[in-house]
Design a protein around this motif. Sequence first.
Motif, PDB file in Angstrom:
ATOM      1  N   ASN A   1      -1.627  22.525   9.180  1.00 54.84           N
ATOM      2  CA  ASN A   1      -1.307  22.088   7.823  1.00 54.84           C
ATOM      3  C   ASN A   1      -0.456  20.830   7.935  1.00 54.84           C
ATOM      4  O   ASN A   1       0.670  20.876   8.446  1.00 54.84           O
ATOM      5  CB  ASN A   1      -0.554  23.190   7.072  1.00 54.84           C
ATOM      6  N   ILE A   2      -1.004  19.702   7.475  1.00 52.78           N
ATOM      7  CA  ILE A   2      -0.286  18.423   7.563  1.00 52.78           C
ATOM      8  C   ILE A   2      -0.219  17.801   6.174  1.00 52.78           C
ATOM      9  O   ILE A   2      -1.239  17.599   5.521  1.00 52.78           O
ATOM     10  CB  ILE A   2      -0.975  17.452   8.538  1.00 52.78           C
ATOM     11  N   GLN A   3       0.998  17.493   5.714  1.00 50.20           N
ATOM     12  CA  GLN A   3       1.235  16.810   4.447  1.00 50.20           C
ATOM     13  C   GLN A   3       1.900  15.471   4.759  1.00 50.20           C
ATOM     14  O   GLN A   3       2.924  15.428   5.441  1.00 50.20           O
ATOM     15  CB  GLN A   3       2.127  17.644   3.521  1.00 50.20           C
ATOM     16  N   ALA A   4       1.307  14.384   4.275  1.00 52.12           N
ATOM     17  CA  ALA A   4       1.778  13.062   4.673  1.00 52.12           C
ATOM     18  C   ALA A   4       1.800  12.107   3.492  1.00 52.12           C
ATOM     19  O   ALA A   4       1.014  12.220   2.552  1.00 52.12           O
ATOM     20  CB  ALA A   4       0.892  12.503   5.783  1.00 52.12           C
ATOM     21  N   ALA A   5       2.723  11.134   3.573  1.00 51.19           N
ATOM     22  CA  ALA A   5       2.811  10.028   2.618  1.00 51.19           C
ATOM     23  C   ALA A   5       3.190   8.775   3.402  1.00 51.19           C
ATOM     24  O   ALA A   5       3.908   8.848   4.412  1.00 51.19           O
ATOM     25  CB  ALA A   5       3.840  10.316   1.535  1.00 51.19           C
TER      26      ALA A   5
ATOM     27  N   GLU B   1       0.831  -1.198   0.000  1.00 55.17           N
ATOM     28  CA  GLU B   1       0.000   0.000   0.000  1.00 55.17           C
ATOM     29  C   GLU B   1       0.867   1.251   0.000  1.00 55.17           C
ATOM     30  O   GLU B   1       1.887   1.305   0.691  1.00 55.17           O
ATOM     31  CB  GLU B   1      -0.892   0.049   1.246  1.00 55.17           C
ATOM     32  N   ILE B   2       0.444   2.242  -0.749  1.00 55.83           N
ATOM     33  CA  ILE B   2       1.058   3.565  -0.686  1.00 55.83           C
ATOM     34  C   ILE B   2      -0.068   4.600  -0.730  1.00 55.83           C
ATOM     35  O   ILE B   2      -1.167   4.325  -1.214  1.00 55.83           O
ATOM     36  CB  ILE B   2       2.056   3.823  -1.831  1.00 55.83           C
ATOM     37  N   GLY B   3       0.222   5.804  -0.216  1.00 61.73           N
ATOM     38  CA  GLY B   3      -0.817   6.820  -0.226  1.00 61.73           C
ATOM     39  C   GLY B   3      -0.297   8.190   0.155  1.00 61.73           C
ATOM     40  O   GLY B   3       0.829   8.346   0.645  1.00 61.73           O
ATOM     41  N   TYR B   4      -1.140   9.192  -0.102  1.00 62.99           N
ATOM     42  CA  TYR B   4      -0.825  10.585   0.225  1.00 62.99           C
ATOM     43  C   TYR B   4      -2.057  11.208   0.877  1.00 62.99           C
ATOM     44  O   TYR B   4      -3.193  10.876   0.534  1.00 62.99           O
ATOM     45  CB  TYR B   4      -0.472  11.379  -1.035  1.00 62.99           C
ATOM     46  N   ARG B   5      -1.806  12.130   1.806  1.00 66.24           N
ATOM     47  CA  ARG B   5      -2.903  12.844   2.460  1.00 66.24           C
ATOM     48  C   ARG B   5      -2.463  14.264   2.802  1.00 66.24           C
ATOM     49  O   ARG B   5      -1.440  14.468   3.461  1.00 66.24           O
ATOM     50  CB  ARG B   5      -3.331  12.135   3.742  1.00 66.24           C
ATOM     51  N   GLY B   6      -3.244  15.227   2.324  1.00 61.46           N
ATOM     52  CA  GLY B   6      -3.019  16.620   2.670  1.00 61.46           C
ATOM     53  C   GLY B   6      -4.214  17.157   3.420  1.00 61.46           C
ATOM     54  O   GLY B   6      -5.359  16.985   2.983  1.00 61.46           O
ATOM     55  N   SER B   7      -3.982  17.798   4.567  1.00 61.03           N
ATOM     56  CA  SER B   7      -5.068  18.273   5.405  1.00 61.03           C
ATOM     57  C   SER B   7      -4.789  19.703   5.849  1.00 61.03           C
ATOM     58  O   SER B   7      -3.702  20.014   6.350  1.00 61.03           O
ATOM     59  CB  SER B   7      -5.225  17.366   6.635  1.00 61.03           C
ATOM     60  N   TRP B   8      -5.791  20.564   5.648  1.00 61.70           N
ATOM     61  CA  TRP B   8      -5.722  21.952   6.102  1.00 61.70           C
ATOM     62  C   TRP B   8      -6.938  22.198   6.995  1.00 61.70           C
ATOM     63  O   TRP B   8      -8.089  22.019   6.569  1.00 61.70           O
ATOM     64  CB  TRP B   8      -5.746  22.909   4.919  1.00 61.70           C
ATOM     65  N   ARG B   9      -6.676  22.619   8.256  1.00 62.47           N
ATOM     66  CA  ARG B   9      -7.770  22.772   9.213  1.00 62.47           C
ATOM     67  C   ARG B   9      -7.639  24.089   9.968  1.00 62.47           C
ATOM     68  O   ARG B   9      -6.530  24.490  10.356  1.00 62.47           O
ATOM     69  CB  ARG B   9      -7.779  21.601  10.197  1.00 62.47           C
TER      70      ARG B   9
ATOM     71  N   LEU C   1       5.849   2.685   7.003  1.00 62.33           N
ATOM     72  CA  LEU C   1       6.574   3.918   7.318  1.00 62.33           C
ATOM     73  C   LEU C   1       5.751   5.092   6.815  1.00 62.33           C
ATOM     74  O   LEU C   1       5.281   5.100   5.674  1.00 62.33           O
ATOM     75  CB  LEU C   1       7.957   3.924   6.669  1.00 62.33           C
ATOM     76  N   ARG C   2       5.584   6.092   7.673  1.00 62.77           N
ATOM     77  CA  ARG C   2       4.806   7.282   7.340  1.00 62.77           C
ATOM     78  C   ARG C   2       5.681   8.521   7.506  1.00 62.77           C
ATOM     79  O   ARG C   2       6.406   8.652   8.497  1.00 62.77           O
ATOM     80  CB  ARG C   2       3.571   7.384   8.241  1.00 62.77           C
ATOM     81  N   TYR C   3       5.564   9.422   6.532  1.00 65.21           N
ATOM     82  CA  TYR C   3       6.248  10.714   6.605  1.00 65.21           C
ATOM     83  C   TYR C   3       5.191  11.796   6.757  1.00 65.21           C
ATOM     84  O   TYR C   3       4.211  11.826   6.002  1.00 65.21           O
ATOM     85  CB  TYR C   3       7.076  10.977   5.352  1.00 65.21           C
ATOM     86  N   GLU C   4       5.371  12.661   7.749  1.00 69.09           N
ATOM     87  CA  GLU C   4       4.430  13.745   7.965  1.00 69.09           C
ATOM     88  C   GLU C   4       5.171  15.070   8.192  1.00 69.09           C
ATOM     89  O   GLU C   4       6.040  15.164   9.063  1.00 69.09           O
ATOM     90  CB  GLU C   4       3.546  13.468   9.182  1.00 69.09           C
ATOM     91  N   TYR C   5       4.786  16.052   7.399  1.00 70.75           N
ATOM     92  CA  TYR C   5       5.231  17.418   7.670  1.00 70.75           C
ATOM     93  C   TYR C   5       4.060  18.142   8.322  1.00 70.75           C
ATOM     94  O   TYR C   5       2.968  18.211   7.758  1.00 70.75           O
ATOM     95  CB  TYR C   5       5.622  18.142   6.385  1.00 70.75           C
ATOM     96  N   SER C   6       4.269  18.647   9.549  1.00 68.52           N
ATOM     97  CA  SER C   6       3.194  19.264  10.306  1.00 68.52           C
ATOM     98  C   SER C   6       3.566  20.686  10.695  1.00 68.52           C
ATOM     99  O   SER C   6       4.641  20.926  11.265  1.00 68.52           O
ATOM    100  CB  SER C   6       2.898  18.458  11.588  1.00 68.52           C
ATOM    101  N   PHE C   7       2.691  21.612  10.374  1.00 73.00           N
ATOM    102  CA  PHE C   7       2.847  22.995  10.806  1.00 73.00           C
ATOM    103  C   PHE C   7       1.585  23.393  11.551  1.00 73.00           C
ATOM    104  O   PHE C   7       0.474  23.285  11.017  1.00 73.00           O
ATOM    105  CB  PHE C   7       3.059  23.931   9.615  1.00 73.00           C
ATOM    106  N   ILE C   8       1.744  23.836  12.801  1.00 70.97           N
ATOM    107  CA  ILE C   8       0.613  24.187  13.655  1.00 70.97           C
ATOM    108  C   ILE C   8       0.835  25.578  14.233  1.00 70.97           C
ATOM    109  O   ILE C   8       1.930  25.905  14.717  1.00 70.97           O
ATOM    110  CB  ILE C   8       0.436  23.164  14.794  1.00 70.97           C
TER     111      ILE C   8
END
Length: 579
Positions: A519-523, A479-487, A540-547
Amino acid sequence: MRIFILLAFLSIINIVNAQPSANLSKKAPVANGIITGKIVDAITNVPLEYATISIYSSKDSTLISGTITDNTGTFQVAIAFGNYYAKLEYIGYEPTFYNNIEVSKKATLQNLGNIKLNQSAEKLVEVEVRAEVSNMQIMLDKKVFNVGQDLANTGGTAENILDNVPSVTVDIEGNVSLRGNQNVRILVDGRPSGLIGVNGSTGLRNIPANMIERVEVITNPSSKYEAEGSVGIINIVLKKDKRGGFNGSFDFNAGYNGSPSQMPAEIDAFPATLGAAINLNYRKKDFNFFINTGITYREGPGGGYTYQEFYDKNGNVDMITNLERKHLRSGYSGNLRLGADYNITDKDVLTTSFLYRYSKQSNYARISYSDFSENLNNPTGITLRTDNEIEIDPNLEYVLSYKKSFKEKGRKFTADIRYQTNTETEDSDLSEFFDLTELPNPLVATAIGKQRSDNSESETRFIIQADYIHPFNKNGKFEIGYRGSWRNIDNNYLVEELKANDTWERLSSVSNNFLFDENIQAAYANFGDKINKFSYQFGLRYEYSFISTRLVDTGEENERTYPLPFFPSVFLSYDLPKK
């Protein structure tokens, strides 16, 4: 088994119909002629064995006779003089009619020749057996609880269903705990949903139980899910209707929620529940339209009682406290969810949906504290606190989804765009009473404090997500995937207190306006397989998080990113013997 029974039945028909043919030479008037022919596949010309032939009277469509084909696809029916038509059928093929068959003295033998049947567009590929029971499945990284059609869930809500799931509890306020911890995330169909809203407990009361297919409890989330710390994830999977044509269900329910004596004495209400839910689905060719709506009105009493004794160092009772709580939750809630599926091809589906949810609740609570010295004959004071709250929750959600299936079973690609707006307003009037002279009846005590609070919370969220699953071997999966979330969250909390001059004064120590931006960008990537009785999965998950957070009244600001963006996950499993 169905095919075997059908063939046996048709064989009996053939034997019955063959009997007059055997006697034809003895009793000629019974059957004066013969209808014969051969049935083959329209494309390959292969003879179709055990095809069914039914002969009907052209005059009144009465079934006269019938038979089945032999191994060469040939059939022969002995029949009396008359006008007929034939219906020719075979499993997996479209029925074919042969009209204007006249058997007479001039034409005792009617040979229909080679009759070609076309394969049906809907082939019988597999038989699906569904068991509507509540049971549990233990999988590598989660437990799945199938809700089924239990009568205990009829007329209930997601709250009632979760409270029946092992390791999940729902308290009297509607707060959900997983293994005793309330730090749990609730998803709908694997995604954050407007059905839950800002306050999960309120949202759960608005999801009818008949919309839920199963509940997945994930106590150790894999790299597929957000790395945000929590005790686990509860995923509510909604039902999906895949039948063709127009279908649906209507549910109406009424319930009695308990004795009125359980309610506070100053509240006049009838503890009952009324509800209705409608699920409609229309599927034709490449389009599928669906609508789910439900409304519930409920007045439910509740309460609790606590008795505590406090001892001194010598083991003697020093103080006793009695706490008694009674409350009434009442109000109505409703939701409307509608959308459409468009089958671009047999493997590509585009879905759009819209959700609107609204609820208005009135919550009244009365708590009394009675304090005693040494024993219950020495009262020292009574404190009474009442809370009268009005809560309004409107929520909106828009979703656009794409799903692509492949020839290999289990292989798929999904992507969706989701936009949510959730708001919640809570207005509370709080009163506190304390008196030493009127201890037996705290209702006549003198009020020493009145407060009111106004909490307005709004949340907007925009999510883009894509996932790809590629199976291999028998049990392997990648499995692979991407998720971008802005809240963005805006929480304005105001508390005021009534002063002696009958004016309301803002309490700055507990009032503020809190702003939250995320703002969270993840793969992620997951790899797993099963070797004999041993299963494993690595991720393995990579997350860039800005709060960013800001308290408007005090001017406090805080911005941060996280220096370690990698989050691994490992699952190991070994199947023990059945016993």
